[in-house]
Design a protein around this motif. Structure first.
Motif, PDB file in Angstrom:
ATOM      1  N   ASN A  96       1.192   9.326   9.018  1.00 42.00           N
ATOM      2  CA  ASN A  96       0.372   8.110   9.011  1.00 42.00           C
ATOM      3  C   ASN A  96       0.770   7.180   7.862  1.00 42.00           C
ATOM      4  O   ASN A  96      -0.050   6.843   6.998  1.00 42.00           O
ATOM      5  CB  ASN A  96      -1.118   8.453   8.925  1.00 42.00           C
ATOM      6  CG  ASN A  96      -1.605   9.226  10.119  1.00 42.00           C
ATOM      7  OD1 ASN A  96      -1.295   8.876  11.258  1.00 42.00           O
ATOM      8  ND2 ASN A  96      -2.351  10.300   9.876  1.00 42.00           N
ATOM      9  N   PRO A  97       2.021   6.749   7.850  1.00 42.74           N
ATOM     10  CA  PRO A  97       2.509   5.990   6.692  1.00 42.74           C
ATOM     11  C   PRO A  97       1.857   4.629   6.537  1.00 42.74           C
ATOM     12  O   PRO A  97       1.535   3.954   7.520  1.00 42.74           O
ATOM     13  CB  PRO A  97       4.008   5.849   6.990  1.00 42.74           C
ATOM     14  CG  PRO A  97       4.122   5.950   8.479  1.00 42.74           C
ATOM     15  CD  PRO A  97       3.066   6.930   8.884  1.00 42.74           C
ATOM     16  N   THR A  98       1.662   4.254   5.290  1.00 37.38           N
ATOM     17  CA  THR A  98       1.239   2.900   4.953  1.00 37.38           C
ATOM     18  C   THR A  98       2.410   2.084   4.414  1.00 37.38           C
ATOM     19  O   THR A  98       2.326   0.843   4.348  1.00 37.38           O
ATOM     20  CB  THR A  98       0.134   2.921   3.886  1.00 37.38           C
ATOM     21  OG1 THR A  98       0.640   3.568   2.695  1.00 37.38           O
ATOM     22  CG2 THR A  98      -1.086   3.679   4.389  1.00 37.38           C
ATOM     23  N   PHE A  99       3.485   2.784   4.010  1.00 32.80           N
ATOM     24  CA  PHE A  99       4.674   2.129   3.464  1.00 32.80           C
ATOM     25  C   PHE A  99       5.874   3.003   3.798  1.00 32.80           C
ATOM     26  O   PHE A  99       5.775   4.237   3.761  1.00 32.80           O
ATOM     27  CB  PHE A  99       4.555   1.959   1.948  1.00 32.80           C
ATOM     28  CG  PHE A  99       5.590   1.035   1.355  1.00 32.80           C
ATOM     29  CD1 PHE A  99       5.351  -0.324   1.252  1.00 32.80           C
ATOM     30  CD2 PHE A  99       6.811   1.526   0.910  1.00 32.80           C
ATOM     31  CE1 PHE A  99       6.297  -1.188   0.711  1.00 32.80           C
ATOM     32  CE2 PHE A  99       7.767   0.678   0.368  1.00 32.80           C
ATOM     33  CZ  PHE A  99       7.508  -0.688   0.273  1.00 32.80           C
ATOM     34  N   ARG A 131       2.858  -2.984   9.134  1.00 33.66           N
ATOM     35  CA  ARG A 131       3.115  -1.971   8.105  1.00 33.66           C
ATOM     36  C   ARG A 131       4.218  -2.451   7.171  1.00 33.66           C
ATOM     37  O   ARG A 131       5.220  -3.005   7.595  1.00 33.66           O
ATOM     38  CB  ARG A 131       3.501  -0.637   8.747  1.00 33.66           C
ATOM     39  CG  ARG A 131       3.654   0.509   7.748  1.00 33.66           C
ATOM     40  CD  ARG A 131       4.032   1.811   8.422  1.00 33.66           C
ATOM     41  NE  ARG A 131       2.954   2.313   9.260  1.00 33.66           N
ATOM     42  CZ  ARG A 131       2.990   2.357  10.583  1.00 33.66           C
ATOM     43  NH1 ARG A 131       4.058   1.907  11.234  1.00 33.66           N
ATOM     44  NH2 ARG A 131       1.981   2.836  11.277  1.00 33.66           N
ATOM     45  N   GLU A 132       4.051  -2.220   5.891  1.00 34.28           N
ATOM     46  CA  GLU A 132       4.990  -2.703   4.882  1.00 34.28           C
ATOM     47  C   GLU A 132       6.095  -1.691   4.641  1.00 34.28           C
ATOM     48  O   GLU A 132       5.939  -0.488   4.906  1.00 34.28           O
ATOM     49  CB  GLU A 132       4.245  -2.977   3.570  1.00 34.28           C
ATOM     50  CG  GLU A 132       3.133  -4.014   3.721  1.00 34.28           C
ATOM     51  CD  GLU A 132       1.980  -3.768   2.771  1.00 34.28           C
ATOM     52  OE1 GLU A 132       1.760  -2.596   2.402  1.00 34.28           O
ATOM     53  OE2 GLU A 132       1.317  -4.745   2.400  1.00 34.28           O
ATOM     54  N   SER A 168      -0.027   4.342  -0.583  1.00 35.97           N
ATOM     55  CA  SER A 168      -0.819   5.572  -0.523  1.00 35.97           C
ATOM     56  C   SER A 168      -0.211   6.639   0.369  1.00 35.97           C
ATOM     57  O   SER A 168      -0.414   7.843   0.141  1.00 35.97           O
ATOM     58  CB  SER A 168      -2.249   5.255  -0.059  1.00 35.97           C
ATOM     59  OG  SER A 168      -2.248   4.609   1.207  1.00 35.97           O
ATOM     60  N   ALA A 169       0.531   6.244   1.385  1.00 31.29           N
ATOM     61  CA  ALA A 169       1.218   7.214   2.256  1.00 31.29           C
ATOM     62  C   ALA A 169       2.631   6.694   2.499  1.00 31.29           C
ATOM     63  O   ALA A 169       2.873   5.930   3.432  1.00 31.29           O
ATOM     64  CB  ALA A 169       0.469   7.406   3.571  1.00 31.29           C
ATOM     65  N   ASP A 186       2.064  -3.266  13.561  1.00 31.45           N
ATOM     66  CA  ASP A 186       0.767  -3.627  12.976  1.00 31.45           C
ATOM     67  C   ASP A 186       0.895  -4.095  11.528  1.00 31.45           C
ATOM     68  O   ASP A 186      -0.038  -3.935  10.724  1.00 31.45           O
ATOM     69  CB  ASP A 186      -0.207  -2.442  13.059  1.00 31.45           C
ATOM     70  CG  ASP A 186      -0.447  -1.970  14.485  1.00 31.45           C
ATOM     71  OD1 ASP A 186      -0.552  -2.840  15.380  1.00 31.45           O
ATOM     72  OD2 ASP A 186      -0.503  -0.742  14.716  1.00 31.45           O
ATOM     73  N   ASP A 205       0.861  -1.187   0.000  1.00 32.96           N
ATOM     74  CA  ASP A 205       0.000   0.000   0.000  1.00 32.96           C
ATOM     75  C   ASP A 205       0.893   1.232   0.000  1.00 32.96           C
ATOM     76  O   ASP A 205       1.474   1.597   1.016  1.00 32.96           O
ATOM     77  CB  ASP A 205      -0.896  -0.007   1.245  1.00 32.96           C
ATOM     78  CG  ASP A 205      -1.841   1.190   1.297  1.00 32.96           C
ATOM     79  OD1 ASP A 205      -1.753   2.073   0.410  1.00 32.96           O
ATOM     80  OD2 ASP A 205      -2.654   1.260   2.241  1.00 32.96           O
TER      81      ASP A 205
END
Length: 457
Positions: A190-193, A238-239, A38-39, A236, A36
């Motif tokens: 709020n990173p997703t990657f 996170r990638e 996106s962020a 959690d 992901d």
């Protein structure tokens, strides 16, 4: 880093064939796979901040490693990527270049006395005084000069610590200077990657001081810091992608000036041999090697504080072929002041064999830990150690030949340490390939020929 006058080099510009071998976005269907984007948030040091040619500036930031990654992620669902940009046309480094106390800006290649020479522009200190933390949160949280533990402490961005005791490159865009940390500021987006490339300065700072000041971060301490950093970033599930540390001793900064940079005729060699006869007798009495000169190229005489069996004024010796001279060595002193022949080269300009071995051992330890962390947290592992080895040996990429040769190699910029824009594109593709493999993604790689190497006059 301290950058002095360089010995001039005759340079040849090799022609690069402008055909591309990379897969582009119109050749296949772009996909994010299980990632992901996106962020996307990037953490690291000067390499991820966009440092090049000895300084941080607008041009380098636009072509920073994370900016190039974000550009490719966009087609695979990536969102906005905000950087703490400097003003267009401005740059600043860390080296005082004149009696006015000016810092260097970008180094530029100039013709001086008939030869090419990297010459610093005057840096703009206003970059470091412009506090832009409230314009964040930022996606590029890479900061020049950071070691691993600096990501965890608010002191690194606290101007109240006084000059030299904090990092002005971070203070300028910290959300709360003296309170926030690089890591906490990264989480504000709020990173997703995430990408993480840190640890180079944990050994590079030692190397740039010739092993005479600063110290190498121990592998055990590095493990503590990295477990804390990666544990929070990967919480959690996170990638992300984590990169290992290249062989920094292979950088041009440590390989431009040869150990045998002293040319002598026979008469000069004989005179020096006579002058060192007393030293040789003393050295032989305690089991140290003789100093000897001959017609041709000769190894330089260097200080060596480790020769403890000799009286302090006699703690010097000749270099060996496996040792390194720093690019900061003022080479004009070899002729004007007899450095390396009559006067030992100060140890701060030399990487002795035991110092090189300590650097290699630390990098090996760091990289084992980084690999373990990639497995523990299921992250893409970016093997920049192998990439550096390939480039150092000479490699062909998209029809062009590349190496770690200073100025002409195409990958390393005029400071001998950081990448050119094309070099950052090569590194970005290494990240992308690792990410694609790990997350079953189809992020397009970059046509590196769209980015420049060193600018010639």
């Amino acid at each position: 880093m301290k950058m002095s006058c360089f010995k001039y080099f005759a340079l040849m510009i090799s022609t690069l064939f402008l055909w591309g071998c990379d897969i582009k976005t119109d050749d296949f269907e772009v996909s994010n796979g299980t990632a992901d984007f996106s962020a996307f948030v990037a953490l690291g040091d000067s390499y991820s901040a966009g440092f090049m040619n000895g300084a941080l500036g607008h041009e380098g930031q636009l072509m920073s490693l994370p900016a190039l990654l974000a550009q490719q992620f966009e087609a695979a669902g990536g969102g906005a990527f905000v950087q703490p940009l400097t003003a267009d046309g401005k740059s600043v480094g860390t080296t005082v270049i004149n009696t006015n106390g000016d810092l260097n800006g970008y180094y530029e290649l100039k013709v001086v006395d008939g030869s090419f020479k990297p010459v610093p522009t005057i840096g703009d200190k206003s970059i470091l005084a412009s506090m832009i933390g409230q314009q964040g949160p930022y996606n590029n949280m890479a900061v020049p000069g950071l070691r691993s533990f600096h990501l965890l402490t608010p002191l690194v961005g606290d101007p109240s610590q006084g000059a030299g005791n904090y990092n002005p490159f971070y203070a300028r865009f910290a959300s709360e200077p003296g309170v926030s940390t690089v890591l906490s500021d990264a989480m504000l987006a709020n990173p997703t990657f995430f990408s993480l490339w840190i640890g180079g300065n944990d050994v590079l700072s030692f190397a740039l001081a010739g092993g005479e000041s600063d110290s190498i971060t121990s592998v055990s301490n590095f493990a503590v810091y990295m477990n804390m950093i990666v544990g929070q970033l990967a919480a959690d599930g996170r990638e992300g992608a984590i990169a290992n540390i290249p062989d920094i001793v292979a950088l041009p900064y440590f390989n431009v000036i040869p150990y045998n940079a002293l040319p002598l005729d026979q008469a000069s060699a004989d005179a020096l041999n006579e002058g060192y006869s007393g030293y040789n007798a003393l050295a032989a009495s305690v089991g140290y090697d003789n100093i000897s000169f001959s017609a041709g190229q000769n190894a330089l005489i260097v200080e060596d504080p480790q020769l403890v069996l000799l009286p302090e004024p006699y703690r010097f010796r000749q270099m060996t072929a496996t040792e390194k001279l720093l690019l900061s060595l003022p080479t004009e002193k070899l002729t004007t002041e007899g450095w390396g022949s009559q006067v030992p080269v100060p140890a701060k300009y030399v990487l002795a064999l035991e110092e090189i071995e300590a650097i290699h051992a630390a990098v090996a330890g760091y990289n084992l830990l980084i690999k373990d962390l990639s497995v523990t947290y299921d992250l893409a592992l970016v093997d920049l150690f192998s990439l550096m080895n390939e480039i150092n040996a000479g490699t062909t990429i998209d029809g062009g030949s590349y190496s770690t040769d200073f100025v002409t190699g195409g990958i390393i910029s005029l400071d001998g340490i950081h990448a050119t824009p094309r070099g950052y594109a090569v590194i970005a593709n290494t990240f992308i390939n690792a990410i694609n493999d790990h997350y079953n993604a189809n992020v397009a790689t970059i046509n590196i020929n769209d980015y420049r190497t060193v600018k010639f006059p």
